[in-house]
Design an enzyme around this catalytic site. Structure first.
Site, PDB file in Angstrom:
ATOM      1  N   GLU A   1      43.363  16.575  24.815  1.00 60.77           N
ATOM      2  CA  GLU A   1      44.801  16.455  25.646  1.00 60.77           C
ATOM      3  C   GLU A   1      45.851  16.930  24.882  1.00 60.77           C
ATOM      4  O   GLU A   1      45.858  16.894  23.663  1.00 60.77           O
ATOM      5  CB  GLU A   1      44.832  14.881  25.941  1.00 60.77           C
ATOM      6  CG  GLU A   1      44.890  13.806  24.879  1.00 60.77           C
ATOM      7  CD  GLU A   1      44.986  12.408  25.151  1.00 60.77           C
ATOM      8  OE1 GLU A   1      44.220  12.099  26.041  1.00 60.77           O
ATOM      9  OE2 GLU A   1      45.526  11.842  24.342  1.00 60.77           O
TER      10      GLU A   1
ATOM     11  N   CYS B   1      52.835  17.761  22.016  1.00 61.67           N
ATOM     12  CA  CYS B   1      51.908  17.269  20.889  1.00 61.67           C
ATOM     13  C   CYS B   1      50.372  17.577  21.090  1.00 61.67           C
ATOM     14  O   CYS B   1      50.102  17.618  22.353  1.00 61.67           O
ATOM     15  CB  CYS B   1      51.975  15.725  21.182  1.00 61.67           C
ATOM     16  SG  CYS B   1      50.879  14.639  20.207  1.00 61.67           S
TER      17      CYS B   1
ATOM     18  N   CYS C   1      37.649  11.408  16.850  1.00 58.09           N
ATOM     19  CA  CYS C   1      38.124  11.411  15.519  1.00 58.09           C
ATOM     20  C   CYS C   1      37.409  10.352  14.629  1.00 58.09           C
ATOM     21  O   CYS C   1      36.939   9.396  15.302  1.00 58.09           O
ATOM     22  CB  CYS C   1      39.692  10.860  15.521  1.00 58.09           C
ATOM     23  SG  CYS C   1      40.357  10.698  13.875  1.00 58.09           S
TER      24      CYS C   1
ATOM     25  N   CYS D   1      40.862   4.202  13.276  1.00 59.87           N
ATOM     26  CA  CYS D   1      42.017   3.391  13.045  1.00 59.87           C
ATOM     27  C   CYS D   1      42.088   2.700  14.578  1.00 59.87           C
ATOM     28  O   CYS D   1      42.062   2.988  15.504  1.00 59.87           O
ATOM     29  CB  CYS D   1      43.377   4.465  13.529  1.00 59.87           C
ATOM     30  SG  CYS D   1      43.736   5.548  12.044  1.00 59.87           S
TER      31      CYS D   1
ATOM     32  N   CYS E   1      44.183   3.181  17.919  1.00 57.68           N
ATOM     33  CA  CYS E   1      44.160   4.430  18.513  1.00 57.68           C
ATOM     34  C   CYS E   1      42.926   4.771  19.477  1.00 57.68           C
ATOM     35  O   CYS E   1      41.734   4.354  18.960  1.00 57.68           O
ATOM     36  CB  CYS E   1      44.045   5.554  17.512  1.00 57.68           C
ATOM     37  SG  CYS E   1      43.727   7.172  18.132  1.00 57.68           S
TER      38      CYS E   1
ATOM     39  N   CYS F   1      47.874   8.639  22.192  1.00 56.40           N
ATOM     40  CA  CYS F   1      46.795   9.396  21.860  1.00 56.40           C
ATOM     41  C   CYS F   1      45.317   8.978  22.220  1.00 56.40           C
ATOM     42  O   CYS F   1      44.980   8.016  21.911  1.00 56.40           O
ATOM     43  CB  CYS F   1      46.880   9.601  20.098  1.00 56.40           C
ATOM     44  SG  CYS F   1      45.417  10.501  19.554  1.00 56.40           S
TER      45      CYS F   1
END
Length: 379
Positions: A113, A133, A140, A144, A147, A368
């Site tokens: 995205e 962005c 990932c 985290c 997120c 995100c």
């Protein structure tokens, strides 16, 4: 020892040989040097690489038929061996505040995205800045706790072409010129360092007139070797560090990468970056209720910021409960608006430069990883 041009030539030749008979090699994302190696191996003069480079990145021509300073025979031969393909826009959502979230489909069907964020002048209401962005990985690996992307786990890195293709596709669609890019979407940019830097080099190349390096920001969760490498290479883009708390124990719970790269060592690397580049570092700081919003947090953060020129970007938390069906790992809650204002004022009183980021695109899940994860789950 082989020089850089030899390495590029061999890699390009190997990439070509690996293609099956019915699959052409995608040139989009190739550097000028890589194009030179490919063109030379193909039997064309090296200056043809410069022509193709300008057609792709400056003129936005994505087919050889439109490259009119190449002969018809050359265009036909190139089309048989190569292609120029960008990621596709698979969908979008527009927020009431003008933020647009794009779902980007890659050649293998995976999706990432990008988010386009307009900033208007408070007095004239004219568009002052249009920031894109962009993502650098599918998923990932850093986990985290705040997120949504982390819950997807890492599927793969994006290529340089897939990274910068987000900019070219969305620039093509919008009527306004994109003024800034932040590498702050899905993934950790520093874990895909070479492809990220190649995309930056192309985007900031004066020959294509896309963006100046001071209009690009790389955001990292804090990979110290790569921060130092960035400094040593003398790169001119901006650096942002996702800090979120100055307390090492709290940050370890929030961002497990802290086990490998403790806060003190991270700040030392940021200082090294400033000393080498003379560029101010931005600390990204999401405020969580009762987690990192105390008076002591203000004092610790202010002390860090006084070590060398830097600023703090305070960010509202977008809840991502849907990404964790069994419940948020740390039961994180957004700090109240008045808490954010008070925290910012306390930092300013301590001499810290503070920016308050608006809650852009909250009504379209613009944080995100949100749109891509929801699309993945629905698919």
């Amino acid at each position: 020892m082989q020089d850089r041009s030899q390495v590029i030539h061999l890699r390009a030749k190997a990439s070509m040989s690996e293609q099956s008979a019915d699959t052409r090699y995608n040139l989009f994302g190739s550097s000028a040097e890589e194009l030179e190696a490919l063109v030379a191996d193909f039997g064309l003069q090296r200056f043809r690489a410069e022509q193709i480079y300008r057609w792709m990145y400056a003129e936005h021509v994505y087919g050889f038929a439109g490259m009119t300073n190449l002969s018809k025979d050359q265009r036909e031969r190139l089309s048989e061996r190569f292609k120029i393909e960008l990621p596709a826009i698979a969908g979008s959502s527009t927020s009431s505040d003008g933020t647009v979230k794009y779902l980007i489909e890659l050649e293998d069907g995976l999706r990432v995205e990008s988010v386009l964020i307009p900033t208007e002048d408070e007095d004239s209401e004219k568009l002052r800045r249009l920031t894109l962005c962009i993502s650098t990985q599918v998923g990932c690996p850093l986990d985290c706790k705040f997120c949504a992307t982390g819950s997807m786990k890492l599927k793969r890195n994006l290529t340089a072409g897939e990274i910068m293709g987000q900019y070219f596709r969305i620039q093509e669609q919008t009527g306004e010129r994109i003024s800034n890019i932040v590498y702050m979407g899905m993934g950790e940019p520093m874990l895909n360092y070479d492809a990220v830097m190649q995309s930056v080099e192309i985007l900031t190349d004066e020959r294509i007139e896309a963006l100046g390096a001071n209009r690009i920001t790389i955001s990292t969760a804090g990979l110290i070797p790569e921060i130092r490498r960035l400094a040593d290479e003398g790169r001119k883009m901006k650096l942002a560090i996702s800090l979120h708390t100055p307390d090492n124990a709290a940050r370890t719970k929030l961002m497990p990468i802290t086990k490998k790269y403790p806060v003190d060592e991270l700040i030392a690397a940021a200082e090294y970056y400033y000393q080498r580049t003379r560029k101010r570092v931005t600390y990204e700081y999401i405020l969580f209720e009762g987690w990192n919003d105390s008076a002591e947090d203000v004092q610790r953060l202010a002390k860090i910021c006084r070590r060398f020129p830097s600023k703090v970007n305070l960010i509202p938390f977008h809840a991502v409960d849907y990404a964790f069906p069994e419940g948020m790992p740390l039961r994180l809650r957004a700090a109240a608006p008045e808490t954010i204002e008070s925290f910012a004022e306390s930092l300013r009183n301590a001499g810290v430069t503070v920016m308050l980021r608006s809650s852009s695109g909250k009504d379209i899940n613009a944080a995100c990883g949100q749109l891509a994860l929801q699309n993945e789950n629905s698919g």
